[in-house]
Design an enzyme around this catalytic site. Structure first.
Site, PDB file in Angstrom:
ATOM      1  N   ARG A  12      92.082  -6.973  -1.219  1.00 30.23           N
ATOM      2  CA  ARG A  12      91.441  -8.054  -1.957  1.00 30.23           C
ATOM      3  C   ARG A  12      91.943  -7.990  -3.399  1.00 30.23           C
ATOM      4  O   ARG A  12      92.151  -6.900  -3.947  1.00 30.23           O
ATOM      5  CB  ARG A  12      89.919  -7.878  -1.926  1.00 30.23           C
ATOM      6  CG  ARG A  12      89.176  -9.001  -2.640  1.00 30.23           C
ATOM      7  CD  ARG A  12      87.682  -8.733  -2.684  1.00 30.23           C
ATOM      8  NE  ARG A  12      87.011  -9.761  -3.479  1.00 30.23           N
ATOM      9  CZ  ARG A  12      85.788  -9.648  -3.950  1.00 30.23           C
ATOM     10  NH1 ARG A  12      85.080  -8.550  -3.722  1.00 30.23           N
ATOM     11  NH2 ARG A  12      85.262 -10.624  -4.672  1.00 30.23           N
ATOM     12  N   HIS A  13      92.150  -9.145  -4.004  1.00 25.78           N
ATOM     13  CA  HIS A  13      92.571  -9.195  -5.412  1.00 25.78           C
ATOM     14  C   HIS A  13      91.644  -8.359  -6.285  1.00 25.78           C
ATOM     15  O   HIS A  13      90.463  -8.156  -5.965  1.00 25.78           O
ATOM     16  CB  HIS A  13      92.600 -10.640  -5.909  1.00 25.78           C
ATOM     17  CG  HIS A  13      91.243 -11.287  -5.886  1.00 25.78           C
ATOM     18  ND1 HIS A  13      90.297 -11.066  -6.865  1.00 25.78           N
ATOM     19  CD2 HIS A  13      90.665 -12.117  -4.988  1.00 25.78           C
ATOM     20  CE1 HIS A  13      89.197 -11.746  -6.580  1.00 25.78           C
ATOM     21  NE2 HIS A  13      89.396 -12.384  -5.437  1.00 25.78           N
ATOM     22  N   GLY A  14      92.158  -7.906  -7.424  1.00 24.53           N
ATOM     23  CA  GLY A  14      91.348  -7.153  -8.376  1.00 24.53           C
ATOM     24  C   GLY A  14      90.295  -8.030  -9.048  1.00 24.53           C
ATOM     25  O   GLY A  14      90.275  -9.257  -8.882  1.00 24.53           O
ATOM     26  N   GLU A  15      89.461  -7.380  -9.826  1.00 28.34           N
ATOM     27  CA  GLU A  15      88.331  -8.060 -10.464  1.00 28.34           C
ATOM     28  C   GLU A  15      88.781  -9.115 -11.472  1.00 28.34           C
ATOM     29  O   GLU A  15      89.770  -8.940 -12.179  1.00 28.34           O
ATOM     30  CB  GLU A  15      87.460  -7.020 -11.177  1.00 28.34           C
ATOM     31  CG  GLU A  15      86.183  -7.594 -11.769  1.00 28.34           C
ATOM     32  CD  GLU A  15      85.399  -6.546 -12.555  1.00 28.34           C
ATOM     33  OE1 GLU A  15      84.511  -5.922 -11.954  1.00 28.34           O
ATOM     34  OE2 GLU A  15      85.698  -6.344 -13.750  1.00 28.34           O
ATOM     35  N   THR A  16      88.016 -10.199 -11.525  1.00 22.01           N
ATOM     36  CA  THR A  16      88.176 -11.236 -12.544  1.00 22.01           C
ATOM     37  C   THR A  16      86.875 -11.284 -13.366  1.00 22.01           C
ATOM     38  O   THR A  16      85.861 -10.722 -12.953  1.00 22.01           O
ATOM     39  CB  THR A  16      88.396 -12.622 -11.906  1.00 22.01           C
ATOM     40  OG1 THR A  16      87.173 -13.024 -11.274  1.00 22.01           O
ATOM     41  CG2 THR A  16      89.526 -12.607 -10.878  1.00 22.01           C
ATOM     42  N   ASP A  17      86.909 -11.990 -14.474  1.00 17.83           N
ATOM     43  CA  ASP A  17      85.673 -12.150 -15.264  1.00 17.83           C
ATOM     44  C   ASP A  17      84.591 -12.858 -14.449  1.00 17.83           C
ATOM     45  O   ASP A  17      83.405 -12.558 -14.587  1.00 17.83           O
ATOM     46  CB  ASP A  17      85.949 -12.916 -16.562  1.00 17.83           C
ATOM     47  CG  ASP A  17      86.673 -12.049 -17.597  1.00 17.83           C
ATOM     48  OD1 ASP A  17      86.709 -10.805 -17.427  1.00 17.83           O
ATOM     49  OD2 ASP A  17      87.210 -12.613 -18.570  1.00 17.83           O
ATOM     50  N   TRP A  18      85.012 -13.788 -13.588  1.00 16.87           N
ATOM     51  CA  TRP A  18      84.024 -14.485 -12.757  1.00 16.87           C
ATOM     52  C   TRP A  18      83.401 -13.536 -11.731  1.00 16.87           C
ATOM     53  O   TRP A  18      82.223 -13.653 -11.434  1.00 16.87           O
ATOM     54  CB  TRP A  18      84.655 -15.704 -12.076  1.00 16.87           C
ATOM     55  CG  TRP A  18      84.695 -16.917 -12.960  1.00 16.87           C
ATOM     56  CD1 TRP A  18      84.717 -16.937 -14.321  1.00 16.87           C
ATOM     57  CD2 TRP A  18      84.710 -18.281 -12.541  1.00 16.87           C
ATOM     58  NE1 TRP A  18      84.751 -18.234 -14.780  1.00 16.87           N
ATOM     59  CE2 TRP A  18      84.756 -19.079 -13.701  1.00 16.87           C
ATOM     60  CE3 TRP A  18      84.705 -18.909 -11.300  1.00 16.87           C
ATOM     61  CZ2 TRP A  18      84.785 -20.475 -13.653  1.00 16.87           C
ATOM     62  CZ3 TRP A  18      84.742 -20.294 -11.250  1.00 16.87           C
ATOM     63  CH2 TRP A  18      84.770 -21.062 -12.414  1.00 16.87           C
ATOM     64  N   ASN A  19      84.191 -12.607 -11.173  1.00 15.89           N
ATOM     65  CA  ASN A  19      83.598 -11.591 -10.287  1.00 15.89           C
ATOM     66  C   ASN A  19      82.536 -10.807 -11.041  1.00 15.89           C
ATOM     67  O   ASN A  19      81.436 -10.564 -10.540  1.00 15.89           O
ATOM     68  CB  ASN A  19      84.657 -10.586  -9.802  1.00 15.89           C
ATOM     69  CG  ASN A  19      85.620 -11.143  -8.779  1.00 15.89           C
ATOM     70  OD1 ASN A  19      86.795 -10.797  -8.784  1.00 15.89           O
ATOM     71  ND2 ASN A  19      85.144 -11.990  -7.883  1.00 15.89           N
ATOM     72  N   ARG A  66      95.115 -14.851  -9.200  1.00 11.54           N
ATOM     73  CA  ARG A  66      94.543 -13.499  -9.113  1.00 11.54           C
ATOM     74  C   ARG A  66      95.167 -12.673  -7.994  1.00 11.54           C
ATOM     75  O   ARG A  66      95.279 -11.453  -8.109  1.00 11.54           O
ATOM     76  CB  ARG A  66      93.015 -13.558  -8.983  1.00 11.54           C
ATOM     77  CG  ARG A  66      92.460 -14.331  -7.788  1.00 11.54           C
ATOM     78  CD  ARG A  66      90.951 -14.516  -7.944  1.00 11.54           C
ATOM     79  NE  ARG A  66      90.290 -15.202  -6.850  1.00 11.54           N
ATOM     80  CZ  ARG A  66      90.082 -16.517  -6.792  1.00 11.54           C
ATOM     81  NH1 ARG A  66      90.523 -17.307  -7.749  1.00 11.54           N
ATOM     82  NH2 ARG A  66      89.416 -17.030  -5.769  1.00 11.54           N
ATOM     83  N   GLU A  93      91.357 -18.689  -0.751  1.00  5.22           N
ATOM     84  CA  GLU A  93      89.942 -18.449  -0.490  1.00  5.22           C
ATOM     85  C   GLU A  93      89.280 -19.717   0.021  1.00  5.22           C
ATOM     86  O   GLU A  93      89.754 -20.832  -0.238  1.00  5.22           O
ATOM     87  CB  GLU A  93      89.270 -17.987  -1.797  1.00  5.22           C
ATOM     88  CG  GLU A  93      87.796 -17.647  -1.673  1.00  5.22           C
ATOM     89  CD  GLU A  93      87.481 -16.495  -0.711  1.00  5.22           C
ATOM     90  OE1 GLU A  93      87.744 -16.654   0.500  1.00  5.22           O
ATOM     91  OE2 GLU A  93      86.947 -15.466  -1.171  1.00  5.22           O
TER      92      GLU A  93
END
Length: 197
Positions: A12-19, A66, A93
């Site tokens: 899974r992609h790494g963390e984003t600010d939205w995550n 991402r 997604e």
């Protein structure tokens, strides 16, 4: 005897600010944050330890920013050319429709009756404004899985991982819809079994 299916190393992609904020990203194109970039490096190191033949694997990513960033950092970490991988539109997604950008708390406040409907049947419920259900996502993902002919690294999204688990591993839809999909770890799918590393 049916031939064994190739191994999939799902990241899974790494963390984003939205995550970090708990926002529904769906198909909004949000870049990684600093934590997400570190998680992509971690995934690269884990892949190298897990798959000694990592240079011979196929590499495919969702075309979103991402996921591309995650793939490129991962490949750079293990000494492969960052941009020598394929993109596949089928791996984007699922979309949350008009809920994208909202937190679940905001969704429950703005549309309580619809939020309840989704909680009752996460797998089959499609959010308003052109949203997709997991069942719709599975229909999009199944042909991608059928096309895999060799051991493959896939960088995609949480919803896509849940679809993979349902299709490839036979995880029941209610369980798959609620599974945690970790960032910075690798979901290895071999035959019908799966494990996190």
């Amino acid at each position: 005897m049916t031939p064994s299916r190739p191994t999939i190393y799902f990241i899974r992609h790494g963390e984003t600010d939205w995550n970090l904020e708990g926002r529904l990203q769906g198909q909004k194109d949000i870049p990684l944050n600093d934590v997400g970039r570190v998680q992509a490096e971690e995934a690269g190191r884990k892949l190298k330890a897990l798959a000694p033949h990592y240079e011979d694997l196929a590499y495919v990513a969702s075309p979103m920013t991402r996921t591309r960033e995650t793939m490129e950092i991962l490949r750079g970490t293990i000494g492969l050319h960052p941009e020598s991988y394929k993109l596949d539109e089928r791996l984007v997604e699922l979309t949350f429709g008009s809920w994208e950008g909202m937190t679940w708390k905001e969704v429950r406040k703005a549309e309580p009756s619809l939020a309840v409907l989704r909680e009752q049947d996460k797998w089959n419920y499609a959010p308003p404004g052109g949203g997709e259900s997991y069942a719709m996502l599975v229909a999009r993902i199944r042909p991608f899985l059928d096309d895999i002919t060799r051991d493959t690294v896939v960088v995609a999204h949480g919803g896509v991982a849940r679809a993979f688990l349902a299709i490839a591993c036979g995880v029941n839809s209610r369980q798959a819809a609620s599974m945690d999909i970790w960032q910075g770890k690798i979901l290895t799918i071999e035959g019908r079994s799966h494990r996190w590393v």
